[in-house]
Design a protein around this motif. Structure first.
Motif, PDB file in Angstrom:
ATOM      1  N   TYR A 139       0.810  -1.219   0.000  1.00  0.00           N
ATOM      2  CA  TYR A 139       0.000   0.000   0.000  1.00  0.00           C
ATOM      3  C   TYR A 139       0.844   1.269   0.000  1.00  0.00           C
ATOM      4  N   GLN A 147       0.640   3.398  -3.168  1.00  0.00           N
ATOM      5  CA  GLN A 147      -0.578   4.172  -3.369  1.00  0.00           C
ATOM      6  C   GLN A 147      -0.500   5.537  -2.687  1.00  0.00           C
ATOM      7  N   CYS A 148       0.409   5.708  -1.765  1.00  0.00           N
ATOM      8  CA  CYS A 148       0.553   6.978  -1.043  1.00  0.00           C
ATOM      9  C   CYS A 148       1.446   7.973  -1.773  1.00  0.00           C
TER      10      CYS A 148
END
Length: 67
Positions: free
Chosen positions: A14, A17-18
């Motif tokens: 994840y 995605q940041c």
């Protein structure tokens, strides 16, 4: 130890995605002096422009969630 640094391998996917959020937040800080200079450093006008500039994405985001 703080839970913030308690990363698991499953959570690492994840992080990618940041990256757009990090880059856009950094880019926003470069636009503030430019907008201030374009408006001759008029504080009230700059505040209005920043409020409008922040309100537009908030309205779009809320309408996105509402649909």
């Amino acid at each position: 130890m703080c839970k913030l640094f308690n990363l698991e391998i499953a959570h690492l996917k994840y992080i990618w995605q940041c990256i757009p959020i990090f880059l856009l937040s950094l880019w926003f800080h470069f636009s503030i002096p430019v907008i201030a200079e374009v408006n001759n450093y008029d504080r009230k006008r700059c505040e209005l422009i920043f409020k409008i500039g922040i309100a537009i994405p908030v309205i779009l985001y809320i309408s996105w969630i509402a649909v």
